[in-house]
Design an enzyme around this catalytic site. Sequence first.
Site, PDB file in Angstrom:
ATOM      1  CB  VAL A 133     -27.992   0.045 -13.112  1.00  0.00           C
ATOM      2  CG1 VAL A 133     -26.931  -0.700 -12.056  1.00  0.00           C
ATOM      3  CG2 VAL A 133     -29.151  -0.532 -14.200  1.00  0.00           C
ATOM      4  CB  CYS A 134     -27.005   4.444  -8.998  1.00  0.00           C
ATOM      5  SG  CYS A 134     -26.130   5.877  -7.976  1.00  0.00           S
ATOM      6  CG  LEU A 135     -23.499  -1.086  -9.417  1.00  0.00           C
ATOM      7  CD1 LEU A 135     -23.606  -1.740  -8.163  1.00  0.00           C
ATOM      8  CD2 LEU A 135     -23.111  -2.456 -10.384  1.00  0.00           C
TER       9      LEU A 135
END
Length: 855
Positions: free
Chosen positions: A684-686
Site C-alpha cells: 500500500v503506497c501512502l
Amino acid sequence: MEKASGRSICPFDLVAFKSTGGGAHGDRGRVLNARPGKGNTRAVLCVDGAVVRVKPSEITVVDRSYLYPGIVVASASDPGGQLGVVTGVDRALDLVRLDGENAAAPVAGSVPPGELRRVRVLNLGDYVVSGPWLGRVVEVSLDVDVAFDDGAVCRVADACRKLSSLRGGDGLSRLTNSSFYPGQLVVGHRSVFRASPWLKGYWKPSRERGTVAKVEMAGVLVYWVASSPSTSDIKASSAPPAYQENPQNLTFFCSPPSCYWSIGDRCFFRNPGGHRAPPPAAAKEQPAKSSRNRPGRRMAMRRRVDHRSDAELERPMSVANTRTTADVLWQDGTRQRGVASASLLLFVPRNEHDFLPGQQVVRVRGGDGSAAAGVVRGLSCRDRTVSVSWLKQEAAMPNGGDEILSAYDLGIDGNSRVFYGNVVVRLRNSMHEAVVQAQSNDRKTMGDDLSWVGHVSDLCEDGHVLVKWGNDKTTKVLPHEIAVVKLQMVSEMLREMGDWVYDDGDIGDDAVDNNAQEQTAVQEPAGIADNGANGEGGDDDSDTEDGLVPSTRLNWGGDGSDRQGADDSFRFQQFDVMQSPPDHHYLDDTEQGTGGGRRWIKRVHKEWNILENSLPDTVYVRAYEDRMDLLRVAMVGASGTPYHDGLFFFDLQLPPSYPAAPPSVNYRSFGLRVNPNLYPSGTVCLSLLNTFGGQGAELWSPEVSSVLQVVVSIQGLVLNAQPYYNEAGYEAQVGTPEGRRNELPYSENTYLLNLQTMIHLLRRPPAGFEDFVRNHFLHRARHVLLACKAYLEGRLVGTLGGEARAADQGRSCSVGFRLALANVVPRLVEAFAAIGAQGCEEFDRPPLCTSSASG
C-alpha cells in the site's frame, strides 16, 4: 505544459522567439525547464551558451529533434486522440561558427548528422563493440590541452574534474555533447596546471586561465551488456576489461535516444572537404584591412599565431538550427511519412491497454484459456477495441484469422516484448551458427562485421521482426531468435559496476555531465524495454481510472433496516476482538508479535477504543486478543467511485515501536492492481505509511496519527472517484487532454477488476469474514448485476444511482468495455448463484454488445 502559438511547449523543444539580446544569441534556442519560472517565463538555451528568459506567448515551437524510433507520440492538434509510434526519423542541421562576441557566422545548412562528429567522439550511453562483446560507455576521461596568451601549452589529464568554464553560459555545454571544446575559456586552480605536463613553455603561478586548444579521449569505462552467439557459453568474466585505455580500438555501434543533436551542440565535419560551406559575407578579411594601417598590431598577431600553431586546432562549429521529420505508425494502422516534428507531442502512455500495431498480445480475460499469441493490426481509440490477427503456431487457435476484441481482454505477450528502435542481439541458431563461429576466431573481424547486433526497424503482421544489423543488412527474424538489450540509465549501470569505479584516478568524467546527458533522454526506458506502451499484459498490472458509480451506503453495524431482503438475523459488528486468523499476512512475524511493553499495550487499547466508536459506516475491523499487533480491515466500495459494491481487505500490523513508527499494511489483491496505490504484491503506497514521499501533515506523526487515520485515508484518498490521478505526478494532468484521454479507460478497467475481486472473494473469503462476504453479496448481488446490465446497454461507468437506475448522460461507455464486461458477467452470475443470491436467473444470458466494434 504551456501553449505557445497554438502548440504545447515541452522541455528540450527548439523554439523561435523575438531576439532582444543581440550578439550571437540568435532568435531561437532550446527550452530547458518543464514549467515556467519567475515571471511566467521559460529558460531558453541559445546557440552561444547564453540563457534567456522568454514569455510563452512569444514562443513558437519549430522543432523536436529528440524524437527517435520507438517513442510514442500524439498529434499536437489532437492530443486526446489516438497515439502513434515513431518508426523512423530524418534530421538536418544548420551550422554556424562562433567568434568571440561577434554574431554567429553561417557555415553550412541542411547537413545530415552522419556527416558530422562530435567534439567528444564517444558519449555517455553510446553502444560500442569490442570483438564479440557489446557494451555501453558510462564514463569518459578527457585530456585537454590548455593554451595561454604567451603561447605556453599544458595538458590536463582527467580534465572534467579539474577544469571549469570561465564563462557562466559555457557551463551549459554540459547539456550538449561535451563539457569542453576548442576555443573555450577555462579556469583551473594553479595546482592543477603546476602538476600537469607542459607541451610548450613552463608553469607560472599567474597561469590560472586559458583557452582549450585540443580535446582527446584518454580512456573510457564500458559496461558490457551482451555478446554475440559464439560467446553464449562463455562466462561474463571473459568480457573485455571495463576500462579501455585505447578508445580508438572500440567500434562505435550507435547512440542512445539521449544523444540527439540540438542547438548549441559543437561538432566537426567527419570529412573536412566533404561538405563545402557557402561563402558567407562574414568571411571577408576585415581584420587584415585594418592591420595594414597598424603594422605593429599585425606583427603582434603573427607572433601570437606562431606561438600557438602546434596546439591550436580548428574551432568547432555549433548547431544553430535543427529540422526533424518523423515516420509515424498510428494506432488505427495508418502510416504517415515525413511528419514535421513540431506537429507531434511526446506521449508516454499511462494506459496499459493502448496497444500499437505490430505488438504481440495474448488473452488475459475471456476466451478458452489458451495461450495463443496474436499480432495487433489496429486499435480504435474511441471504442477501445483491437483488431488482432492470431498466429496459427501450435494450432492453439483453430479458427485463426482476424478478430475484434476488447482492449481490456488483452495483454502484451510476455514472450515477445520486441519494439521499434530496440537494440537487439542475435541468438544462436543453426542458419547463422557457422558464420558466427568462423567470425568468433577473429575478434577484429567480429568487431568490424557487426552482423549479430542491430536495431528493430519494423514489426510485421505475420509476427516476424525486421532488424537492420550493424553491417547494414536487413533481415526478418522471429522474436525468439533475438534478445532485446535492456536500456538502462548510465547512473544505474555505474551502480551495478560497483564503487571501485569512483576510486580509480585514471577514470573520470564530469558527474553533472553524466546526469545531464541521461536526463535529456525524453523516453521512459522501462517503456521502451516493455514495447513502449506500458503494455504489461495481464491482471497483475492492471491500472484503472476514475469512475462515478453510486451505490447505497451500508450500515450493517446498525439495526439492519436498510438491508433490503438480506438475512435479518445476521449482524456483523463493525469492531470486534477475536482469535487471530490463520491467513493473516503478518501472522508469521512473531518477533513483531511480542509487542512493545506495557506502554505499547496501553496505546493499542486506546486505538481499539477509537476504532470501536469512530469507524465510518462502511468499514469493519477485527482485532485479536492473542496477537494484539494484528488487525484486519474490510471496506465497502463507496458510491460515486468505480469501486461501488466491492469489498476490499487490508491486514495491518503495529510494530513494537508504535506509534513512533506507522503500522505495516498489506492489501489482499488476488494479483490485481485496482489502484495506483495498491500493488499486486499487496504493498500500500501512502505517505501516511512512509511508503511514499510527502511532507507535513501527509506523513506519519506519533503525536497525532492513528490507525483510524490510516483507515480513513485509504478509503477516502485511495479508493476514490478518480484513482487515475493517484499515480505520482498524474495530478498535473487533471483537466488536460492527456488526463481526459485516460480517465474513461482507467475507470472502465477499474470496474472490471472490481468485479473480478468480487469473484475471488466469494471463492476465498478472508478468515473471520466468511459470513460477512456472503451476506454482503446476498444483499447487493442484484444491484451489481443491474449495474452491469445498464453498462452493457451503453451507460457510462459512474452514472448509475444506488439502485442501478441510469441518470441522464451525454457520453456512453466504450464498445471494448462492453465486450469485456459481457465476458465477466456469466462468471459473476455463477458466483452469486453459488451462494444462493436471489434474482440472478434473468442474467444467465447477458445481452451482448450490439454496437459496432470496428477498429
